[in-house]
Design a protein around this motif. Structure first.
Motif, mmCIF file in Angstrom:
data_model
loop_
_atom_site.group_PDB
_atom_site.id
_atom_site.type_symbol
_atom_site.label_atom_id
_atom_site.label_comp_id
_atom_site.label_asym_id
_atom_site.label_seq_id
_atom_site.Cartn_x
_atom_site.Cartn_y
_atom_site.Cartn_z
ATOM 1 N N PRO A 58 0.824 -1.212 0.000
ATOM 2 C CA PRO A 58 0.000 0.000 0.000
ATOM 3 C C PRO A 58 0.857 1.261 0.000
ATOM 4 N N ARG A 59 0.422 2.234 -0.764
ATOM 5 C CA ARG A 59 1.215 3.451 -0.979
ATOM 6 C C ARG A 59 0.504 4.643 -0.361
ATOM 7 N N TRP A 60 1.123 5.200 0.689
ATOM 8 C CA TRP A 60 0.597 6.397 1.348
ATOM 9 C C TRP A 60 1.279 7.622 0.757
ATOM 10 N N VAL A 61 0.512 8.568 0.275
ATOM 11 C CA VAL A 61 1.051 9.836 -0.206
ATOM 12 C C VAL A 61 0.030 10.934 0.112
ATOM 13 N N ASN A 62 0.419 11.917 0.908
ATOM 14 C CA ASN A 62 -0.414 13.116 1.105
ATOM 15 C C ASN A 62 -1.876 12.797 1.414
ATOM 16 N N ARG A 63 -2.118 12.045 2.435
ATOM 17 C CA ARG A 63 -3.488 11.680 2.832
ATOM 18 C C ARG A 63 -4.216 10.832 1.787
ATOM 19 N N THR A 64 -3.492 10.193 0.914
ATOM 20 C CA THR A 64 -4.096 9.246 -0.013
ATOM 21 C C THR A 64 -3.421 7.898 0.179
ATOM 22 N N ILE A 65 -4.148 6.833 -0.127
ATOM 23 C CA ILE A 65 -3.544 5.502 -0.045
ATOM 24 C C ILE A 65 -4.070 4.642 -1.190
ATOM 25 N N ASP A 66 -3.139 4.037 -1.903
ATOM 26 C CA ASP A 66 -3.435 3.077 -2.961
ATOM 27 C C ASP A 66 -3.369 1.684 -2.340
ATOM 28 N N ILE A 67 -4.512 0.984 -2.333
ATOM 29 C CA ILE A 67 -4.542 -0.341 -1.696
ATOM 30 C C ILE A 67 -4.715 -1.471 -2.712
ATOM 31 N N ARG A 74 1.038 7.955 6.532
ATOM 32 C CA ARG A 74 -0.404 7.800 6.342
ATOM 33 C C ARG A 74 -1.201 8.805 7.163
ATOM 34 N N THR A 75 -0.567 9.454 8.127
ATOM 35 C CA THR A 75 -1.305 10.388 8.984
ATOM 36 C C THR A 75 -1.058 11.843 8.633
ATOM 37 N N PHE A 76 -0.008 12.126 7.842
ATOM 38 C CA PHE A 76 0.348 13.526 7.587
ATOM 39 C C PHE A 76 0.721 13.790 6.137
ATOM 40 N N GLY A 77 0.741 12.749 5.315
ATOM 41 C CA GLY A 77 1.176 12.934 3.941
ATOM 42 C C GLY A 77 2.688 12.833 3.832
ATOM 43 N N GLU A 89 8.164 15.429 12.746
ATOM 44 C CA GLU A 89 8.838 14.357 13.472
ATOM 45 C C GLU A 89 7.843 13.420 14.138
ATOM 46 N N PHE A 90 6.765 13.983 14.682
ATOM 47 C CA PHE A 90 5.750 13.143 15.332
ATOM 48 C C PHE A 90 5.165 12.138 14.342
ATOM 49 N N HIS A 91 4.783 12.621 13.164
ATOM 50 C CA HIS A 91 4.136 11.726 12.196
ATOM 51 C C HIS A 91 5.131 10.769 11.540
ATOM 52 N N LEU A 92 6.370 11.198 11.338
ATOM 53 C CA LEU A 92 7.383 10.271 10.838
ATOM 54 C C LEU A 92 7.634 9.149 11.838
ATOM 55 N N GLY A 93 7.761 9.512 13.111
ATOM 56 C CA GLY A 93 7.977 8.491 14.134
ATOM 57 C C GLY A 93 6.825 7.505 14.201
ATOM 58 N N LEU A 94 5.602 8.034 14.143
ATOM 59 C CA LEU A 94 4.418 7.180 14.192
ATOM 60 C C LEU A 94 4.359 6.262 12.980
ATOM 61 N N ALA A 152 -6.680 13.535 13.742
ATOM 62 C CA ALA A 152 -6.481 13.831 12.316
ATOM 63 C C ALA A 152 -6.756 15.288 11.999
ATOM 64 N N GLU A 153 -7.650 15.898 12.734
ATOM 65 C CA GLU A 153 -8.009 17.298 12.505
ATOM 66 C C GLU A 153 -8.002 18.049 13.830
ATOM 67 N N PRO A 154 -7.581 19.316 13.831
ATOM 68 C CA PRO A 154 -6.969 19.993 12.696
ATOM 69 C C PRO A 154 -5.553 19.478 12.449
ATOM 70 N N ARG A 155 -5.130 19.578 11.221
ATOM 71 C CA ARG A 155 -3.856 18.980 10.811
ATOM 72 C C ARG A 155 -2.665 19.601 11.538
ATOM 73 N N SER A 156 -2.796 20.879 11.912
ATOM 74 C CA SER A 156 -1.683 21.595 12.540
ATOM 75 C C SER A 156 -1.633 21.403 14.058
#
Length: 833
Positions: free
Chosen positions: A374-383, A442-445, A794-799, A745-749
């Motif tokens: 599965p490919r996660w890119v910018n809040r999208t996922i190809d399954i 998958r959580t931040f793009g 860093e938070f989303h990369l770690g997750l 997930a929201e708000p993104r910031s």
């Protein structure tokens, strides 16, 4: 009584000759801002509704405003005669340009009624013959309005029909926002019935022949391409059609499904890529089943918008501008992706990577392009993981964001090119990692990492890091709270509470910020687990927030042994059904890791300042005794001496002699992961409560993290502030304020946490005299944007890295994220933070 079920997003043309009552009808059934009247725009540009030579300017203005409304997704009503096809064509073109439905409500009243109204008004600068010509033109072309492109045309032929008409807004077929899940999105099945049944069982569905019952509350969502290539397209159709009919599933069409429908309609299509086998299976099933299949596919909507707009599903994906809209262009994109008709050297359509540019708020789940994983890119996922090509059939559990897959039982078809791999190889490819680019989460793009940052991370970790098998996660940096509005404080809880209220949070948790050193603890139940799960040997590992060993080997072995015994006594292995744990903690005392820093910097400054300032105070006292006019010099020097005393007290509070590992204390606050689970779905109270069992089991090693739960906008805020004041007055560092959920997930910031440090503690960071107005003013000018941006990335990369590890991803894919966090740490940030 005429019912007018009006699509919620449409361009509505109110059509009729002058005096047919269009404006009155509009005022009765639509809001004042929804209606754009040609009369009103003529008056705006010329000063009078009747200035006919202003028509061109009036309609240019009207269409401009209409376009801006449609861009925002607002229903728009055009009140103009529009009796000629050329006039209406412009309306249809406008609707198509913004991918909304063009519909028409026609007021075709008897000519006598129109003329009587015209005569009664007396303010129209034209005679009744004009009305007659308008009505003649309307009736001549009325029957062809459907062919002009209007999706719906409602005709009202008498004043009574106009008065009795009822307009009601109806959702678009794609609007399923009221369905909140939870959902199980299932990738391209392509006739792989055995794998589909296996996947459904793994997801917890109960199978009974051609029927499936979901776990309570869950709904399957198929992303299309049910047929072709695999061995049993007819069986897949039976199962999915029954699931949709029973409410157990939703489905969007894929391009293969659409092609099958065209074949069933008798259209000329090439029976390639398994379509011939699908048609043969349907022929064998009989004409009734063929008709059911054709009707089923014909009823599928291009895409679905679910869960209040938070997630969109479309076979080939869908950019934000098309979500919740309806047009041929939207359907084509949803079925085929971003294509322009060109083909590549293999004769396949060239598909542009729309996901790389996606910046929408909704998550988009899609398939169509087979990938190895599965490919996660910018809040999208190809399954679409290429089950028919020998890959796997994958599902995404939402909102859990968990991936579940089953391997293909066989390779049923040969892909034109190998399945696209979306990540690094099983082994870490250094050359590939050093190239600049995005790391997909998958959580931040996508998180962009520059080449220099990547090289710095590799250099640091290769020199100083622990065995990489253990390092599956690095924690993020943490931003301080906004600068305090209080004149004598740099940081204060008021701003933390205000920040989270402004972000829409309702509850936060305030945790005591221990003055220790951040550490990650990997605990294994026994040494066999180290080999099986981490691919190395040992009891576990304890490392710093930058991936370096925390202890000397003998000290680490002692602490790990005691920590493992505590986990056993606390029953964590059984309660979490795991053989390993990953804890995020502070290890005390601070002086354990900061001894050289204390000696070389803090103590040195304190000793030098104490000697110099004490002598200066004495000299000034003697000078004053002799009657010299020293102005405010003695007072300022005395203040500096007092500040230095506070500074020395501040760092001395965290110094404690450590003779051996028995003097170490651990304060865990996150139970990050265990076998099969990343615990980001649990709130912070769960983490603290669960970890409290370790303190009960081994109080000589573990301690609890004191905390307060705060409901924002209530007296809880004042109580928590008083608690913070007491902590810092007693020499504590301060507190960390977090939203109650681990992440949202929201708000993104939204920051996962902000730190609020005490006034005296900050002397250690900014120097003894930072509280002087001239220094505090400069410090208050600090900018938080870069620090907060880094903390989020860093938070989303770690997750993401931790999730990949739990899912069993190759080490290279895990370490891509781990080193990504370290890479971001190499970027300089405002030293005042």
């Amino acid at each position: 009584m005429t019912q007018i079920p009006l699509p919620e997003l449409a361009l509505v043309a109110l059509v009729g000759a002058s005096s047919s009552g269009k404006s009155t009808f509009a005022a009765q059934h639509f809001g004042p801002y929804e209606v754009l009247s040609s009369d009103h725009f003529r008056a705006l540009v010329s000063g009078s509704e009747h200035t006919l030579d202003a028509n061109a300017a009036a309609f240019d203005s009207l269409f401009y405003v209409a376009a801006r409304r449609l861009e925002r997704g607002l229903l728009t009503v055009i009140d103009a005669t529009s009796v000629r096809p050329d006039d209406r064509r412009r309306l249809v073109d406008l609707a198509r340009a913004h991918d909304v439905l063009p519909v028409a409500i026609v007021l075709d009243l008897p000519r006598g009624v129109l003329e009587a109204r015209h005569e009664a008004r007396g303010d129209r600068p034209f005679n009744a013959a004009v009305i007659g010509r308008q009505q003649t033109e309307l009736r001549r072309t009325l029957r062809g309005m459907g062919k002009e492109g209007f999706r719906h045309v409602w005709v009202l032929r008498s004043p009574e029909e106009v008065a009795g008409a009822q307009v009601r807004r109806v959702p678009l077929y794609s609007n399923k926002k009221h369905l909140h899940g939870p959902f199980d999105f299932i990738g391209d099945v392509h006739g792989c019935l055995a794998e589909l049944r296996e996947l459904l069982l793994k997801l917890g569905y109960t199978l009974d022949g051609d029927h499936a019952t979901p776990p309570p509350g869950r709904t399957a969502v198929f992303v299309g391409d049910l047929v072709d290539r695999g061995p049993d397209s007819a069986g897949v159709l039976r199962l999915v059609m029954n699931m949709v009919a029973s409410g157990a599933a939703l489905c969007v069409p894929g391009n293969h499904d659409e092609k099958l429908k065209r074949a069933l309609d008798g259209k000329a299509v090439k029976a390639l890529h398994g379509l011939d086998a699908t048609l043969a299976q349907l022929d064998a099933a009989g004409p009734e089943f063929r008709a059911q299949v054709r009707s089923f596919i014909d009823g599928l909507v291009s895409h679905l918008v679910l869960d209040d707009g938070k997630v969109v599903v479309a076979h080939a994906g869908l950019p934000e501008k098309y979500q919740g809209r309806s047009s041929g262009r939207v359907r084509s994109f949803a079925l085929y992706g971003d294509v322009d008709g060109s083909i590549d050297d293999l004769g396949l359509p060239v598909r542009r990577d729309w996901a790389a540019e996606y910046r929408g708020a909704a998550h988009v789940v899609y398939g169509h392009t087979p990938v190895a994983q599965p490919r996660w890119v910018n809040r999208t996922i190809d399954i679409d993981t290429g089950c028919a090509f020998g890959g796997a059939l994958s599902a995404l559990r939402y909102p859990e964001q968990e991936l579940v897959s089953v391997p293909a039982h066989a390779q049923y078809a040969v892909p034109a090119r190998p399945l696209a791999d979306t990540g690094p190889a099983d082994t870490f490819d250094l050359a590939e990692f050093l190239q600049p680019g995005r790391v997909d989460t998958r959580t931040f793009g996508g998180v962009m990492l520059r080449a220099g940052e990547r090289a710095a991370a590799v250099e640091t970790f290769s020199r100083y890091g622990v065995a990489p098998e253990w390092c599956v996660y690095l924690p993020p940096t943490m931003s301080p709270v906004e600068t305090s509005a209080r004149p004598d404080h740099l940081e204060h809880p008021d701003e933390a509470f205000a920040y989270f209220r402004g972000q829409g949070a309702t509850q936060v948790i305030c945790e005591e910020k221990h003055m220790g050193s951040r550490a990650l603890l990997v605990l294994t139940r026994d040494e066999a687990v180290a080999g099986q799960r981490f691919g190395t040997d040992g009891l576990g590992c304890i490392y710093t927030r930058t991936g370096r060993p925390f202890f000397k080997p003998d000290w680490e072995a002692d602490v790990l042994t005691r920590a493992r015994q505590a986990a056993t006594q606390a029953g964590l292995w059984e309660s979490l059904n795991t053989d390993w744990l990953l804890l995020d903690a502070e290890i005390l005392p601070w002086s354990l890791k900061a001894e050289e820093l204390i000696k070389g910097q803090y103590a040195a400054v304190g000793a030098a300042g104490n000697a110099a300032l004490a002598a200066a105070v004495q000299a000034l006292d003697r000078a004053g005794a002799r009657g010299l006019d020293l102005g405010d010099w003695p007072a300022r020097t005395g203040q500096r001496a007092d500040a230095l005393t506070h500074y020395r007290d501040a760092y001395r509070a965290y110094v404690r002699r450590v003779a051996g590992p028995q003097d170490v204390q651990i304060r865990p606050f996150h139970l990050l992961a265990s076998e099969g689970q990343v615990h980001d779905g649990k709130d912070h109270l769960w983490h603290l409560t669960t970890l409290g069992a370790l303190a009960d089991a081994a109080p000589d090693l573990f301690g609890r993290t004191a905390h307060r739960l705060v409901t924002l906008g209530t007296p809880d805020e004042a109580a928590a502030t008083a608690w913070w004041e007491a902590l810092t007055a007693a020499g504590g560092e301060g507190m960390v304020v977090k939203p109650l959920p681990f992440w949202a997930a929201e708000p993104r910031s939204l920051q996962p946490a902000v730190k609020v440090r005490g006034r005296e503690y900050l002397r250690i960071i900014y120097g003894p005299e930072y509280t002087q107005p001239e220094h505090l003013g400069r410090l208050k000018a600090r900018a938080l944007g870069a620090k907060r941006g880094r903390a989020l990335r860093e938070f989303h990369l770690g997750l993401e890295g931790l999730t990949r590890f739990v899912e069993g991803a190759a080490p290279g894919r895990v370490h891509e994220c781990v080193l990504g966090v370290l890479a971001l740490e190499s970027d300089p940030i405002d030293v005042r933070l």
